[in-house]
Write an enzyme that holds these catalytic residues in place. Structure first.
Site, PDB file in Angstrom:
ATOM      1  N   ASP A 153      42.105  92.146 -43.069  1.00 34.74           N
ATOM      2  CA  ASP A 153      42.038  92.894 -41.811  1.00 34.74           C
ATOM      3  C   ASP A 153      41.485  94.290 -42.081  1.00 34.74           C
ATOM      4  O   ASP A 153      42.026  95.017 -42.909  1.00 34.74           O
ATOM      5  CB  ASP A 153      43.454  92.983 -41.235  1.00 34.74           C
ATOM      6  CG  ASP A 153      43.487  93.564 -39.836  1.00 34.74           C
ATOM      7  OD1 ASP A 153      42.609  94.391 -39.500  1.00 34.74           O
ATOM      8  OD2 ASP A 153      44.397  93.198 -39.090  1.00 34.74           O
ATOM      9  N   ASN A 160      31.350  99.053 -28.975  1.00 32.70           N
ATOM     10  CA  ASN A 160      30.289  98.881 -27.979  1.00 32.70           C
ATOM     11  C   ASN A 160      29.910 100.268 -27.473  1.00 32.70           C
ATOM     12  O   ASN A 160      30.572 101.255 -27.789  1.00 32.70           O
ATOM     13  CB  ASN A 160      30.717  97.945 -26.836  1.00 32.70           C
ATOM     14  CG  ASN A 160      31.915  98.486 -26.081  1.00 32.70           C
ATOM     15  OD1 ASN A 160      31.847  99.560 -25.491  1.00 32.70           O
ATOM     16  ND2 ASN A 160      33.023  97.762 -26.124  1.00 32.70           N
ATOM     17  N   ASP A 175      37.177  96.156 -32.819  1.00 30.43           N
ATOM     18  CA  ASP A 175      37.366  97.322 -31.953  1.00 30.43           C
ATOM     19  C   ASP A 175      38.785  97.345 -31.379  1.00 30.43           C
ATOM     20  O   ASP A 175      39.501  98.364 -31.451  1.00 30.43           O
ATOM     21  CB  ASP A 175      36.331  97.225 -30.818  1.00 30.43           C
ATOM     22  CG  ASP A 175      36.052  98.548 -30.134  1.00 30.43           C
ATOM     23  OD1 ASP A 175      36.580  99.574 -30.596  1.00 30.43           O
ATOM     24  OD2 ASP A 175      35.314  98.533 -29.131  1.00 30.43           O
ATOM     25  N   SER A 235      28.450  92.660 -35.467  1.00 29.51           N
ATOM     26  CA  SER A 235      27.725  91.782 -34.528  1.00 29.51           C
ATOM     27  C   SER A 235      28.007  90.285 -34.697  1.00 29.51           C
ATOM     28  O   SER A 235      27.507  89.488 -33.898  1.00 29.51           O
ATOM     29  CB  SER A 235      26.197  91.990 -34.580  1.00 29.51           C
ATOM     30  OG  SER A 235      25.831  93.211 -33.962  1.00 29.51           O
ATOM     31  N   THR A 236      28.789  89.886 -35.721  1.00 34.90           N
ATOM     32  CA  THR A 236      28.929  88.442 -35.973  1.00 34.90           C
ATOM     33  C   THR A 236      30.071  87.801 -35.190  1.00 34.90           C
ATOM     34  O   THR A 236      30.370  86.622 -35.397  1.00 34.90           O
ATOM     35  CB  THR A 236      29.121  88.148 -37.472  1.00 34.90           C
ATOM     36  OG1 THR A 236      30.384  88.700 -37.902  1.00 34.90           O
ATOM     37  CG2 THR A 236      28.001  88.728 -38.311  1.00 34.90           C
ATOM     38  N   VAL A 291      31.877  88.711 -31.206  1.00 33.42           N
ATOM     39  CA  VAL A 291      31.545  88.683 -29.776  1.00 33.42           C
ATOM     40  C   VAL A 291      30.022  88.750 -29.574  1.00 33.42           C
ATOM     41  O   VAL A 291      29.485  88.125 -28.649  1.00 33.42           O
ATOM     42  CB  VAL A 291      32.237  89.873 -29.063  1.00 33.42           C
ATOM     43  CG1 VAL A 291      31.784  90.003 -27.614  1.00 33.42           C
ATOM     44  CG2 VAL A 291      33.754  89.725 -29.126  1.00 33.42           C
ATOM     45  N   TYR A 292      29.306  89.456 -30.448  1.00 34.31           N
ATOM     46  CA  TYR A 292      27.855  89.626 -30.279  1.00 34.31           C
ATOM     47  C   TYR A 292      27.031  88.491 -30.903  1.00 34.31           C
ATOM     48  O   TYR A 292      25.797  88.545 -30.923  1.00 34.31           O
ATOM     49  CB  TYR A 292      27.414  90.994 -30.812  1.00 34.31           C
ATOM     50  CG  TYR A 292      27.790  92.161 -29.910  1.00 34.31           C
ATOM     51  CD1 TYR A 292      28.332  91.954 -28.644  1.00 34.31           C
ATOM     52  CD2 TYR A 292      27.586  93.474 -30.314  1.00 34.31           C
ATOM     53  CE1 TYR A 292      28.679  93.015 -27.816  1.00 34.31           C
ATOM     54  CE2 TYR A 292      27.912  94.548 -29.487  1.00 34.31           C
ATOM     55  CZ  TYR A 292      28.462  94.310 -28.243  1.00 34.31           C
ATOM     56  OH  TYR A 292      28.789  95.375 -27.429  1.00 34.31           O
TER      57      TYR A 292
HETATM   58  N1  AR6 Z   1      39.278  92.749 -39.480  1.00 37.61           N
HETATM   59  C1  AR6 Z   1      38.135  92.295 -40.057  1.00 37.61           C
HETATM   60  N2  AR6 Z   1      37.236  91.542 -39.409  1.00 37.61           N
HETATM   61  C2  AR6 Z   1      37.520  91.188 -38.121  1.00 37.61           C
HETATM   62  C3  AR6 Z   1      38.689  91.623 -37.463  1.00 37.61           C
HETATM   63  C4  AR6 Z   1      39.600  92.433 -38.193  1.00 37.61           C
HETATM   64  N3  AR6 Z   1      40.726  92.891 -37.649  1.00 37.61           N
HETATM   65  N4  AR6 Z   1      38.666  91.118 -36.191  1.00 37.61           N
HETATM   66  C5  AR6 Z   1      37.510  90.409 -36.073  1.00 37.61           C
HETATM   67  N5  AR6 Z   1      36.836  90.432 -37.246  1.00 37.61           N
HETATM   68  P1  AR6 Z   1      33.589  91.576 -33.397  1.00 37.61           P
HETATM   69  P2  AR6 Z   1      30.816  92.311 -32.700  1.00 37.61           P
HETATM   70  C6  AR6 Z   1      35.512  89.836 -37.569  1.00 37.61           C
HETATM   71  O1  AR6 Z   1      33.658  90.644 -32.227  1.00 37.61           O
HETATM   72  O2  AR6 Z   1      30.351  90.925 -32.858  1.00 37.61           O
HETATM   73  C7  AR6 Z   1      34.204  94.094 -29.128  1.00 37.61           C
HETATM   74  O3  AR6 Z   1      34.739  93.699 -27.899  1.00 37.61           O
HETATM   75  C8  AR6 Z   1      35.013  88.756 -36.669  1.00 37.61           C
HETATM   76  O4  AR6 Z   1      35.471  87.496 -37.141  1.00 37.61           O
HETATM   77  O5  AR6 Z   1      34.746  92.477 -33.643  1.00 37.61           O
HETATM   78  O6  AR6 Z   1      29.999  93.431 -33.277  1.00 37.61           O
HETATM   79  C9  AR6 Z   1      33.485  95.424 -29.065  1.00 37.61           C
HETATM   80  O7  AR6 Z   1      34.105  96.307 -28.147  1.00 37.61           O
HETATM   81  C10 AR6 Z   1      33.500  88.905 -36.815  1.00 37.61           C
HETATM   82  O8  AR6 Z   1      33.040  88.222 -37.977  1.00 37.61           O
HETATM   83  O9  AR6 Z   1      32.303  92.564 -33.285  1.00 37.61           O
HETATM   84  C11 AR6 Z   1      32.131  95.024 -28.612  1.00 37.61           C
HETATM   85  O10 AR6 Z   1      32.086  94.843 -27.205  1.00 37.61           O
HETATM   86  C12 AR6 Z   1      33.291  90.390 -37.061  1.00 37.61           C
HETATM   87  O11 AR6 Z   1      34.572  90.906 -37.428  1.00 37.61           O
HETATM   88  C13 AR6 Z   1      31.908  93.693 -29.282  1.00 37.61           C
HETATM   89  O12 AR6 Z   1      33.215  93.157 -29.508  1.00 37.61           O
HETATM   90  C14 AR6 Z   1      32.761  91.181 -35.875  1.00 37.61           C
HETATM   91  O13 AR6 Z   1      33.316  90.683 -34.691  1.00 37.61           O
HETATM   92  C15 AR6 Z   1      31.247  93.833 -30.637  1.00 37.61           C
HETATM   93  O14 AR6 Z   1      30.988  92.557 -31.144  1.00 37.61           O
END
Ligand code: AR6
Length: 183
Positions: free
Chosen positions: A14, A28, A38, A126-127, A129-130
């Protein structure tokens, strides 16, 4: 094999639990929170982070933080000292946005170096939600960070990639091994 300074490391876990100088937030443009990394950072870090984000919006980023840029705030109650917020691109099948993803890593490291943060933890920007494919995201992350630290080899001690699941860990292991082979 090169023994370049700093060390690039990989941790499955984490991002909010990392004891480093700065953790990078996959934010975002609003800087006002969301899900994934986030959400976890704001939940665990507490309201001080959001308060600084609101001030940044009011002062410098009235229209939001542009994609590919980075800005720092306190890390509140997290073990880190700073959170560096960056906005990754949403993946697109019709347009190559790799430059914007690379820019997130470069700009975050630029901000980290300005702060004097010597150990920096990155999520796989980005991997989630994006929807960026994780193997490609990992290659971009590793290549960009390697190039950036080669330019300022004395600025950092450790750049840590923090991944949540097995698939992302395997993608980063492969990207790091490829990069090591390439010298
Ligand atoms: N620690 C490490 N990695 C994580 C954690 C954590 N606590 N939680 C998720 N991941 P994402 P994005 C991984 O969706 O794609 C948000 O709503 C996850 O499995 O956090 O850049 C923001 O506000 C994935 O591989 O970021 C934006 O609106 C990676 O971290 C949007 O999501 C990134 O997933 C950004 O989307």
């Amino acid at each position: 094999m090169s023994t370049s300074h700093p060390t690039l490391t990989l941790v499955q876990g984490d991002i909010t639990e990392q004891t480093v100088d700065a953790v990078v937030n996959a934010a975002n443009s609003s800087l006002l929170g969301g899900g994934g990394v986030d959400g976890a950072i704001h939940r665990r870090g507490g309201p001080e982070i959001l308060a600084e984000c609101r001030s940044l919006r009011a002062a410098q980023y009235g229209r939001g933080l542009p994609t590919g840029q980075a800005v720092a705030t306190t890390a509140g109650r997290l073990p880190a000292r700073w959170v560096i917020h960056t906005v990754g691109p949403v993946h697109s099948d019709s347009e190559d946005r790799t430059d914007l993803l690379a820019s997130c890593y470069r700009e975050s490291l630029r901000v980290a170096a300005e702060l004097g943060a010597r150990a920096v933890a990155f999520p796989a920007i980005s991997t989630g939600v994006y929807r960026w494919p994780v193997a490609d995201g990992a290659r971009t992350a590793v290549a960009t960070v390697r190039a950036a630290v080669a330019e300022s080899p004395d600025a950092f001690d450790e750049i840590r990639f923090v991944v949540f699941d097995d698939r992302a860990r395997e993608a980063y292991e492969a990207a790091l091994a490829d990069a090591a082979d390439a010298g």
